[in-house]
Structures are given as C-alpha cells and as structure tokens.
Scaffold this motif. Structure first.
Motif, PDB file in Angstrom:
ATOM      1  N   UNK A 291       0.884  -1.165   0.000  1.00  0.00           N
ATOM      2  CA  UNK A 291       0.000   0.000   0.000  1.00  0.00           C
ATOM      3  C   UNK A 291       0.919   1.211   0.000  1.00  0.00           C
ATOM      4  N   UNK A 292       0.418   2.311  -0.512  1.00  0.00           N
ATOM      5  CA  UNK A 292       1.241   3.524  -0.580  1.00  0.00           C
ATOM      6  C   UNK A 292       1.743   3.926   0.797  1.00  0.00           C
ATOM      7  N   UNK A 293       0.827   3.878   1.780  1.00  0.00           N
ATOM      8  CA  UNK A 293       1.198   4.300   3.127  1.00  0.00           C
ATOM      9  C   UNK A 293       2.272   3.400   3.726  1.00  0.00           C
ATOM     10  N   UNK A 294       2.091   2.101   3.578  1.00  0.00           N
ATOM     11  CA  UNK A 294       3.016   1.158   4.209  1.00  0.00           C
ATOM     12  C   UNK A 294       4.370   1.147   3.530  1.00  0.00           C
ATOM     13  N   UNK A 295       4.391   1.188   2.202  1.00  0.00           N
ATOM     14  CA  UNK A 295       5.688   1.172   1.521  1.00  0.00           C
ATOM     15  C   UNK A 295       6.503   2.429   1.865  1.00  0.00           C
ATOM     16  N   UNK A 296       5.825   3.558   2.014  1.00  0.00           N
ATOM     17  CA  UNK A 296       6.547   4.773   2.422  1.00  0.00           C
ATOM     18  C   UNK A 296       7.045   4.639   3.856  1.00  0.00           C
TER      19      UNK A 296
END
Length: 320
Positions: A291-296
């Motif tokens: 997910x965008x949030x988790x990968x960041x």
C-alpha cells in the motif's frame, strides 16, 4: 568525503532526501528491474550503507569486498536474501522493516483468501469477456468463508493479525508455530495444533512462516494430500516453502479446491508456469505489503536505520 550510500531500486525523492542532505547517495534508476549483480558488487565495494530489496543477495561474495560497509537496510520484514553469519563476521549491521507492514500484509492475505474462495477473479473475467448472459442459481458459486476453520502456519505478528480478521468472520483459528503463543490463545481463542492436525481440519491453510532451513520445502505432496478436498491453500510468506510441482498436481487433480499465491519459488514467475493456467488459482506479484502508506513507512524506517548506524546510534529494527 561523505559516506556513500547505495540504494538498489528507484525510490521517491522525498523518501531519500534526508539521506542526501548528509551523505553521498546513488540510486539504481529503475523501479521495475533489479540492479544488475555486477553493478551491485561494484557499488558495494565503496558503500558505507546499502538500502536493499529482497531480490538483492547480500551474501559472502558481496560482503568480502565491502570493507567500508557498516549497515544494510532491507526493505522487507524478511531477510532470507542476507547471509547473517557473513554479515556478523564483517561487523555489518542488518536491519529490516517489521511491524510497519503487519496490518497491510494481513489485509492482503485475507483478501487473497476471500478472492480464491469466492472466485472473484473468475467472476471479473467472466463479465469482461462477455460471458454473462443470464443469472443462474449456481453461477460461479464459491465457498463460504464465515464459520469455517482457518489454519495459520507461522503465528508471528502477521499471523496474529490474520487471526484477528478471521475472528471477525466467526472462524475457528488453528495455528502451527515453532513455539506456543499463549497471548494469541488467550486473546484470540486460537488453538495450537500439530501440522498434520491443522492440515486435516482446516478449510483454509494460510502460510505466513519465514523461510528457514526448517520451512524450506515444508509443503510437499503429502501435505496437500492431508488437506481436505474442499480446502484452499494461501501462501503470503515465501515461495520456496512450497513444492510448486506438488501444488500444481494437487490443484489439477482436485486434491484441494484452490489456492491464493502472492509468492513463488522464482520471482518474477515464468508466464508459462503451469500454475498460471489454472482457474482455481489466484496469483499476485508479491504485493502483500504494497500500500502507498506502508511502503513509504518501510522506506522511512530504512532511512532512519541507516542514519542511526552511520551516526553511531542504535538502529530501530536491527536483525539479531
């Protein structure tokens, strides 16, 4: 000279900017292709830090000439791509990204389970290929998830998170692990079982164990034969835990009902692999934490670990 940091895959500029402010940073400029081995070996020889992916082998070959290397930050919770003993001998700190990806990975794992059970991919394709002509009582009928038994192989943080989701579907939770998890048993009502018992009782067998010498090749023909013919096999851990030839045969012959796979023995998987031709298999390109949030959050944790080690501080998530 500022310490040199090499990043083995193209990351967003805002994620690596904190490193660029203090260090000399170079990054492989492809998102979709791993850094070639010869380039990684060359860059490692002068690097003080590496930010690596699971596809990058940090082994004795790399470490023996990486005399300046102090830290490797692996963008994953797993670290089976790293030779921990060789790193220890060289005094290189290895870090990973646990915890920040737990819920995201559990979400995807349970989504994969539901997608396989309810034939979601088949149904989507059915409409898009113009096959839907009318409604019928058993059109693309799948299997219920609620009130079934889930067997989790590998009850770490992600396993417990999947168990919490399963309880929301009124599922009975069995688990098999190297050690008992009293907390999971008390809070989630999970029941410890031997692997054979778990396989025989579970409607969904979900693999979340790390890849170790003990789990490598754990699932062979005998394990699939021990499962219910109505059962589904879900692997969101590591491909080499499973004998893919045995799994393919079990799916073709009806030994088990279906599978959901986020990982494979060889990644990327060959488009001509027999598993990809089966309608009762849902496949994903190793995106459990994507997910965008988790990968960041994972990128940020890698950056913080590198900064800590290079400044002589304790990193947040060192692999011991």
């Amino acid at each position: 000279m500022k310490p040199f940091i090499y990043i083995t895959r193209k990351l967003p500029q805002d994620a690596v900017e904190p490193l660029k402010q203090e260090y000399q940073v170079e990054m492989w400029e492809r998102e979709d292709v791993p850094v070639p081995r010869d380039i990684l070996l060359q860059k490692s020889q002068k690097a003080s830090a590496l930010l690596t992916m699971l596809s990058d082998k940090v082994n004795e070959e790399l470490l023996e000439h990486a005399d300046a290397l102090r830290v490797v930050a692996n963008l994953a919770v797993g670290y089976d791509n790293v030779d921990l003993e060789a790193a220890k001998q060289k005094g290189v700190v290895i870090c990973n990204t646990p915890d920040v990806l737990t819920d995201t990975t559990a979400d995807l794992t349970f989504a994969l389970l539901m997608t396989a059970a309810r034939r979601i991919v088949e149904a989507d394709r059915y409409i898009k290929e113009g096959q839907w002509k009318s409604w019928s009582p058993l059109l693309l009928a799948g299997a219920d998830v609620h009130h079934k038994t889930i067997g989790i192989v590998g009850m770490g943080n992600i396993g417990e998170a999947v168990a919490r989701r399963a309880k929301g579907f009124d599922m009975e939770v069995l688990y098999h692990n190297r050690s008992r998890k009293p907390h999971a048993e008390e809070v989630l009502g999970a029941e410890y079982a031997s692997l054979d018992e778990l396989l025989g009782k579970s409607d969904f067998v979900v693999v979340l164990a790390p890849l170790t010498p003990e789990t490598h090749g754990l699932f062979q023909k005998e394990q699939f034969q021990a499962m219910k013919k109505s059962a589904f096999f879900i692997n969101a851990a590591r491909g080499p835990i499973v004998d893919e030839e045995a799994l393919t045969e079990a799916l073709k012959t009806g030994e088990i009902a279906g599978a959901g796979l986020d990982v494979f023995v060889t990644e990327p998987i060959d488009p001509d692999h027999p598993l990809l031709s089966l309608d009762n298999v849902v496949t994903l390109p190793h995106i459990a934490s994507s997910s965008t949030e988790t990968r960041h959050a994972m990128m940020n944790l890698c950056v913080e670990n590198i900064q800590a080690v290079l400044k002589g501080d304790k990193p947040k998530t060192r692999v011991e």
